[in-house]
Motif scaffolding. Structure first.
Motif, PDB file in Angstrom:
ATOM      1  N   THR A   1       2.586  -5.882   0.359  1.00 41.30           N
ATOM      2  CA  THR A   1       3.649  -5.705  -0.633  1.00 41.30           C
ATOM      3  C   THR A   1       5.003  -5.744   0.065  1.00 41.30           C
ATOM      4  OG1 THR A   1       2.116  -4.223  -1.774  1.00 41.30           O
ATOM      5  CG2 THR A   1       4.390  -4.250  -2.563  1.00 41.30           C
ATOM      6  N   ARG A   2       5.098  -5.052   1.201  1.00 41.95           N
ATOM      7  CA  ARG A   2       6.349  -5.006   1.944  1.00 41.95           C
ATOM      8  C   ARG A   2       6.738  -6.393   2.465  1.00 41.95           C
ATOM      9  NH1 ARG A   2       8.967  -1.122   6.094  1.00 41.95           N
ATOM     10  NH2 ARG A   2      10.412  -2.574   7.018  1.00 41.95           N
ATOM     11  N   ASP A   3       5.775  -7.133   3.011  1.00 39.35           N
ATOM     12  CA  ASP A   3       6.049  -8.491   3.500  1.00 39.35           C
ATOM     13  C   ASP A   3       6.598  -9.361   2.370  1.00 39.35           C
ATOM     14  OD1 ASP A   3       4.960  -7.755   5.951  1.00 39.35           O
ATOM     15  OD2 ASP A   3       2.981  -8.585   5.492  1.00 39.35           O
ATOM     16  N   ALA A   4       5.946  -9.287   1.203  1.00 35.60           N
ATOM     17  CA  ALA A   4       6.355 -10.119   0.065  1.00 35.60           C
ATOM     18  C   ALA A   4       7.744  -9.701  -0.415  1.00 35.60           C
ATOM     19  CB  ALA A   4       5.336  -9.998  -1.069  1.00 35.60           C
ATOM     20  N   LEU A   5       8.007  -8.387  -0.382  1.00 35.37           N
ATOM     21  CA  LEU A   5       9.313  -7.886  -0.809  1.00 35.37           C
ATOM     22  C   LEU A   5      10.422  -8.433   0.097  1.00 35.37           C
ATOM     23  CD1 LEU A   5      10.519  -5.999  -2.922  1.00 35.37           C
ATOM     24  CD2 LEU A   5      10.184  -4.085  -1.352  1.00 35.37           C
ATOM     25  N   GLU A   6      10.129  -8.494   1.381  1.00 35.79           N
ATOM     26  CA  GLU A   6      11.088  -9.021   2.347  1.00 35.79           C
ATOM     27  C   GLU A   6      11.362 -10.511   2.073  1.00 35.79           C
ATOM     28  OE1 GLU A   6      10.001  -7.377   6.113  1.00 35.79           O
ATOM     29  OE2 GLU A   6      11.540  -8.536   7.157  1.00 35.79           O
ATOM     30  N   ILE A   7      10.284 -11.257   1.780  1.00 35.13           N
ATOM     31  CA  ILE A   7      10.423 -12.687   1.478  1.00 35.13           C
ATOM     32  C   ILE A   7      11.308 -12.877   0.237  1.00 35.13           C
ATOM     33  CG2 ILE A   7       9.141 -14.718   0.648  1.00 35.13           C
ATOM     34  CD1 ILE A   7       6.768 -13.653   2.453  1.00 35.13           C
ATOM     35  N   LEU A   8      11.068 -12.068  -0.786  1.00 34.51           N
ATOM     36  CA  LEU A   8      11.839 -12.207  -2.032  1.00 34.51           C
ATOM     37  C   LEU A   8      13.273 -11.725  -1.855  1.00 34.51           C
ATOM     38  CD1 LEU A   8       9.128 -11.124  -4.629  1.00 34.51           C
ATOM     39  CD2 LEU A   8       9.882 -13.428  -4.044  1.00 34.51           C
ATOM     40  N   ASP A   9      13.449 -10.735  -1.000  1.00 34.50           N
ATOM     41  CA  ASP A   9      14.802 -10.232  -0.729  1.00 34.50           C
ATOM     42  C   ASP A   9      15.660 -11.333  -0.101  1.00 34.50           C
ATOM     43  OD1 ASP A   9      16.840  -8.379  -0.640  1.00 34.50           O
ATOM     44  OD2 ASP A   9      16.234  -7.542   1.305  1.00 34.50           O
ATOM     45  N   GLN A  10      15.011 -12.141   0.745  1.00 39.39           N
ATOM     46  CA  GLN A  10      15.745 -13.209   1.445  1.00 39.39           C
ATOM     47  C   GLN A  10      15.870 -14.481   0.615  1.00 39.39           C
ATOM     48  OE1 GLN A  10      13.409 -13.373   4.994  1.00 39.39           O
ATOM     49  NE2 GLN A  10      14.252 -11.433   5.762  1.00 39.39           N
TER      50      GLN A  10
ATOM     51  N   PRO B   1      17.351 -16.741  -2.068  1.00 40.03           N
ATOM     52  CA  PRO B   1      18.584 -16.761  -2.858  1.00 40.03           C
ATOM     53  C   PRO B   1      18.343 -16.908  -4.361  1.00 40.03           C
ATOM     54  CG  PRO B   1      18.448 -18.677  -1.360  1.00 40.03           C
ATOM     55  CD  PRO B   1      17.242 -17.853  -1.113  1.00 40.03           C
ATOM     56  N   GLY B   2      17.192 -17.448  -4.742  1.00 43.08           N
ATOM     57  CA  GLY B   2      16.894 -17.631  -6.168  1.00 43.08           C
ATOM     58  C   GLY B   2      16.375 -16.381  -6.848  1.00 43.08           C
ATOM     59  N   THR B   3      16.113 -15.336  -6.078  1.00 45.05           N
ATOM     60  CA  THR B   3      15.568 -14.099  -6.643  1.00 45.05           C
ATOM     61  C   THR B   3      16.676 -13.050  -6.758  1.00 45.05           C
ATOM     62  OG1 THR B   3      13.378 -14.526  -5.711  1.00 45.05           O
ATOM     63  CG2 THR B   3      13.880 -12.241  -6.281  1.00 45.05           C
ATOM     64  N   GLN B   4      16.872 -12.529  -7.983  1.00 45.27           N
ATOM     65  CA  GLN B   4      17.930 -11.530  -8.179  1.00 45.27           C
ATOM     66  C   GLN B   4      17.393 -10.119  -8.375  1.00 45.27           C
ATOM     67  OE1 GLN B   4      20.777 -12.926 -11.123  1.00 45.27           O
ATOM     68  NE2 GLN B   4      20.401 -15.023 -10.476  1.00 45.27           N
ATOM     69  N   GLY B   5      16.117 -10.030  -8.698  1.00 50.30           N
ATOM     70  CA  GLY B   5      15.494  -8.716  -8.860  1.00 50.30           C
ATOM     71  C   GLY B   5      13.999  -8.869  -8.656  1.00 50.30           C
ATOM     72  N   VAL B   6      13.317  -7.741  -8.348  1.00 55.20           N
ATOM     73  CA  VAL B   6      11.892  -7.832  -8.027  1.00 55.20           C
ATOM     74  C   VAL B   6      11.076  -6.848  -8.866  1.00 55.20           C
ATOM     75  CG1 VAL B   6      10.149  -7.640  -6.196  1.00 55.20           C
ATOM     76  CG2 VAL B   6      12.430  -8.501  -5.639  1.00 55.20           C
ATOM     77  N   ALA B   7       9.944  -7.344  -9.379  1.00 56.91           N
ATOM     78  CA  ALA B   7       8.974  -6.487 -10.069  1.00 56.91           C
ATOM     79  C   ALA B   7       7.739  -6.363  -9.187  1.00 56.91           C
ATOM     80  CB  ALA B   7       8.595  -7.090 -11.412  1.00 56.91           C
ATOM     81  N   ILE B   8       7.357  -5.125  -8.867  1.00 61.36           N
ATOM     82  CA  ILE B   8       6.158  -4.884  -8.056  1.00 61.36           C
ATOM     83  C   ILE B   8       5.051  -4.369  -8.962  1.00 61.36           C
ATOM     84  CG2 ILE B   8       5.146  -3.441  -6.241  1.00 61.36           C
ATOM     85  CD1 ILE B   8       7.879  -3.304  -4.903  1.00 61.36           C
ATOM     86  N   CYS B   9       3.903  -5.057  -8.976  1.00 61.46           N
ATOM     87  CA  CYS B   9       2.734  -4.533  -9.679  1.00 61.46           C
ATOM     88  C   CYS B   9       1.781  -4.032  -8.622  1.00 61.46           C
ATOM     89  CB  CYS B   9       2.017  -5.594 -10.491  1.00 61.46           C
ATOM     90  SG  CYS B   9       3.119  -6.672 -11.358  1.00 61.46           S
ATOM     91  N   GLY B  10       1.755  -2.733  -8.442  1.00 60.73           N
ATOM     92  CA  GLY B  10       0.886  -2.141  -7.438  1.00 60.73           C
ATOM     93  C   GLY B  10      -0.383  -1.609  -8.062  1.00 60.73           C
ATOM     94  N   GLU B  11      -1.180  -1.019  -7.203  1.00 58.47           N
ATOM     95  CA  GLU B  11      -2.434  -0.390  -7.631  1.00 58.47           C
ATOM     96  C   GLU B  11      -2.656   0.832  -6.763  1.00 58.47           C
ATOM     97  OE1 GLU B  11      -5.744  -3.071  -7.173  1.00 58.47           O
ATOM     98  OE2 GLU B  11      -4.978  -4.454  -8.686  1.00 58.47           O
ATOM     99  N   ILE B  12      -3.470   1.760  -7.268  1.00 55.32           N
ATOM    100  CA  ILE B  12      -3.893   2.879  -6.432  1.00 55.32           C
ATOM    101  C   ILE B  12      -4.671   2.352  -5.220  1.00 55.32           C
ATOM    102  CG2 ILE B  12      -3.938   4.662  -8.217  1.00 55.32           C
ATOM    103  CD1 ILE B  12      -6.995   3.984  -8.467  1.00 55.32           C
ATOM    104  N   GLY B  13      -4.746   3.162  -4.168  1.00 55.43           N
ATOM    105  CA  GLY B  13      -5.479   2.776  -2.960  1.00 55.43           C
ATOM    106  C   GLY B  13      -4.543   2.279  -1.885  1.00 55.43           C
ATOM    107  N   GLY B  14      -4.817   2.672  -0.640  1.00 53.95           N
ATOM    108  CA  GLY B  14      -4.017   2.214   0.496  1.00 53.95           C
ATOM    109  C   GLY B  14      -2.625   2.820   0.500  1.00 53.95           C
ATOM    110  N   SER B  15      -1.741   2.245   1.317  1.00 51.24           N
ATOM    111  CA  SER B  15      -0.388   2.812   1.400  1.00 51.24           C
ATOM    112  C   SER B  15       0.666   1.707   1.328  1.00 51.24           C
ATOM    113  CB  SER B  15      -0.246   3.610   2.703  1.00 51.24           C
ATOM    114  OG  SER B  15      -0.541   2.770   3.809  1.00 51.24           O
TER     115      SER B  15
END
Lengths: 379, 291
Positions: B189-198, B200-214
């Motif tokens: 999730t963190r890796d993907a967030l970093e990719i989307l943060d960088q 330029p076409g992405t202005q906001g991010v929606a994370i669909c997570g799940e229970i389990g892991g960290s």
């Protein structure tokens, strides 16, 4: 997939890690006979849980008579939801020190990790909290494996009751057994050093990686039965993942994420889900048996069908549910919400065959199902 | 890495039923599929593109960027190692139930070859209006529309629902990043967030997570330093502990990976957390400026 001690220990023995002589028994008389052969022994309940000792499922016996008395108490006992049907009669070992050793999958490093601690015998998380420095943690390259040198380095500086070399050997053997048997976890707790400095594994916990089960058929045959309700067992036999919950709104959805989300939404709108039940695209032919199982739950007051097709085609799944519904004719209300791959055809099918209008918004369908089940249906 | 129209895609297992169905959808959508792999059908053509004996062989003939695997679990490791050896920049692994030790070997090979693995057990990647690789209904215009929101999801079905909700609310998507429901995945999730943060076409991010892991907790650490708004929905609040909820990675054990910990970490990082998926678009819209 979990294994009881008696099924896990032979994996250690085969890898060259000594275990005490033992025999499996299912009746007090058989326990007495085993004790007569083995001598002073430990009678150990065979259930796949770590709470055996505290529950009174492990007892020392000096004589066959004593062993039989313990067996009478232990066999039939309920430990953490598991009924004890078998006990292991194992030779007593004179203990000088108790250690902990394990190999497991580490999601953070996407690699195996070997753990060793001199604080064995107790709950390992408890021990790690008490003294974090006592737990040695060795990340292992899956391609290179655990070398003897790496094992020796991990033990460096620890005051050990046996030779460091012997314990390092034991860790290498444990790692090899973990690899050979596709373990998710292979743990020895306690790994004891005897008064004459021998190393013996007194208990063993083995979890087989579910993904590897198809290539480990001999092991699968020895796995401990899962703690399932009758309906969960029926679903498992049919190849479906069904988990019974306490509520009254039945859930039928596709995909793990969407099914969990459907349960969450039911709870959010004041209802309580009756089950987790997922039918993916490939399992659409199973929708009849899925519905049969779901409807056998006497607590169900309404059914919510939530499909959001990516891989799974909603028209194919809807067709399966409709056929099953027409065949079973349940007397509870059903609510549909359908989106994604094949939704136009699926919505049309539900309207035509069942005369039911699927909801466009999932929240509306959830609230209707909650209301029909007698819930509050408030946000 | 975000899949663009010009990225060349090789489909491993292209001749199978699912490989054929989804490759055709990808081609129709505009993805640049340069070929496929099936050792038994090497030298033939399928869906108008060449079939190679291996990914390494394909790379010699026509270097590619992305390998997409339609491969059964016990054969997945060999296919992934082949893709890494072929120098794939990105490997999209759809397969579920790959033995965990095979997955570890795949990750080790990818680290050595500089390949980014997405998955295992992902539904794939979509760049609306450009390209897609996987088993997502990219072609369904009610679900996917080009727009400013990057979506990260462990689940394909829930990801579809989230994109549908966003599109209904007039918020299209820059990228759908399916990361996979397995416990040991190549792009977190963190890796993907970093990719989307960088991006330029992405202005906001929606994370669909799940229970389990960290993973959600780790993503929250990164989100705390982001300028772009982030909102999340975490599935599994109503799930009992100690049970694998369909996905191998979706299990709360020993009090770890539970809903409360994830929600707390995300909210502390300034991420708005939705109670139900339908709330997500308005939470994001309220934080987007100039749209």
């Amino acid at each position: 997939m979990n294994f009881e001690e008696y099924a896990a220990k032979p994996l250690l023995a085969a890898a060259g890690i000594p275990v005490p002589p033992s025999r499996l028994a299912e009746t007090p008389a058989a326990v007495a006979a085993a004790a007569a052969d083995i001598g002073p022994c430990v009678v150990k309940a065979q259930v796949p849980t770590g709470k055996r000792g505290k529950a009174g499922g492990i007892k020392l016996a000096a004589t066959p008579e004593e062993a039989q008395t313990h067996a009478e108490a232990i066999i039939g006992m309920n430990i953490d939801g598991h009924r004890v049907a078998k006990v292991l009669v194992e030779a007593q070992v004179p203990i000088a020190a108790e250690y902990y050793a394990a190999v497991l999958n580490d999601p953070a490093s996407r690699a195996p990790v070997v753990l060793f601690s001199t604080m064995g015998g107790m709950d390992v998380e408890e021990a790690a909290e008490k003294d974090p420095s006592a737990m040695r943690r060795v990340p292992v390259s899956i391609n290179e494996g655990l070398s003897k040198d790496a094992a020796l380095a991990a033990l460096d500086g620890l005051a050990l009751a046996a030779s460091t070399d012997d314990i390092a050997d034991c860790l290498v053997k444990l790692y090899d057994a973990y690899r050979r048997h596709d373990a998710e976890l292979l743990e020895i707790n306690p790994l004891v050093v005897t008064q004459d400095q021998r190393i013996v594994a007194l208990d063993c916990k083995f979890t087989l990686d579910d993904g590897a089960a198809p290539r480990q058929p001999d092991l699968v045959a020895q796995a401990a039965p899962e703690k399932l309700t009758a309906l969960e067992a029926e679903a498992q036999a049919a190849g479906l993942k069904y988990i019974e919950l306490g509520g009254s709104v039945g859930v039928l959805a596709n995909g793990a994420g969407l099914t969990m989300t459907t349960m969450d939404a039911i709870t959010h709108f004041g209802g309580a889900p009756a089950n987790f039940l997922e039918i993916g695209g490939e399992a659409y032919t199973k929708s009849k048996v899925a519905l049969e199982i779901l409807l056998k739950n006497p607590n169900i007051r309404s059914l919510l069908v939530n499909f959001c097709g990516a891989f799974a085609r909603t028209d194919v799944m809807a067709e399966g549910v409709i056929k099953a519904w027409q065949a079973l004719q349940p007397d509870i209300p059903v609510f549909f919400t359908i989106h994604g791959t094949g939704e136009d055809e699926a919505v049309e099918l539900v309207k035509r065959e069942l005369g039911i209008e699927p909801y466009d918004l999932m929240d509306d369908a959830v609230q209707a199902a909650v209301r029909a089940a007698g819930g509050e249906a408030s946000a | 890495m975000i899949i663009r129209k010009n990225h060349k895609i090789l489909v491993q297992g292209i001749t199978g039923k699912q490989g054929t169905f989804w490759t055709r959808e990808m081609q129709t959508y505009g993805a640049s599929v340069i070929g496929g792999v099936n050792p038994k059908k090497a030298g033939t053509e399928h869906l108008g593109v060449p079939v190679y004996g291996s990914a390494v062989e394909a790379a010699k003939q026509d270097p590619f960027d992305v390998a997409l695997m339609f491969i059964p679990p016990l054969a997945a490791k060999a296919a992934a190692l082949d893709a890494c050896a072929a120098g794939a920049k990105l490997l999209v692994c759809l397969t579920e139930h790959i033995p965990a030790q095979d997955v570890m070997e795949m990750h080790a090979a990818a680290a050595a070859s500089g390949t980014r693995i997405v998955g295992p057990n992902t539904a794939g990647l979509v760049t609306p209006g450009e390209s897609f690789a996987g088993i997502m209904p990219a072609f369904n215009k009610r679900v996917f529309q080009p727009g400013p929101i990057g979506v990260i999801s462990r689940s394909g079905s829930l990801g579809t629902l989230i994109c549908l909700n966003l599109t209904n609310a007039g918020l299209g998507q820059s990228v759908f990043y399916g990361i996979g429901g397995d416990p040991m995945i190549g792009t977190t999730t963190r890796d993907a967030l970093e990719i989307l943060d960088q991006d330029p076409g992405t202005q906001g991010v929606a994370i669909c997570g799940e229970i389990g892991g960290s993973m959600e907790e780790e993503a929250a650490e990164y989100a705390a330093g982001m300028k772009k708004p982030v909102a999340a929905f975490i599935a599994g609040r109503a799930s009992p502990p100690g049970k694998k909820m369909g996905h191998a990675g979706a299990i709360v054990s020993g009090g770890k990976g539970d809903y409360g910990s994830k929600r707390k970490a995300l909210e502390a990082a300034g991420v708005a957390v939705a109670d139900v998926p339908s709330q997500l678009p308005s939470l994001l819209a309220a934080r987007l400026t100039g749209l």
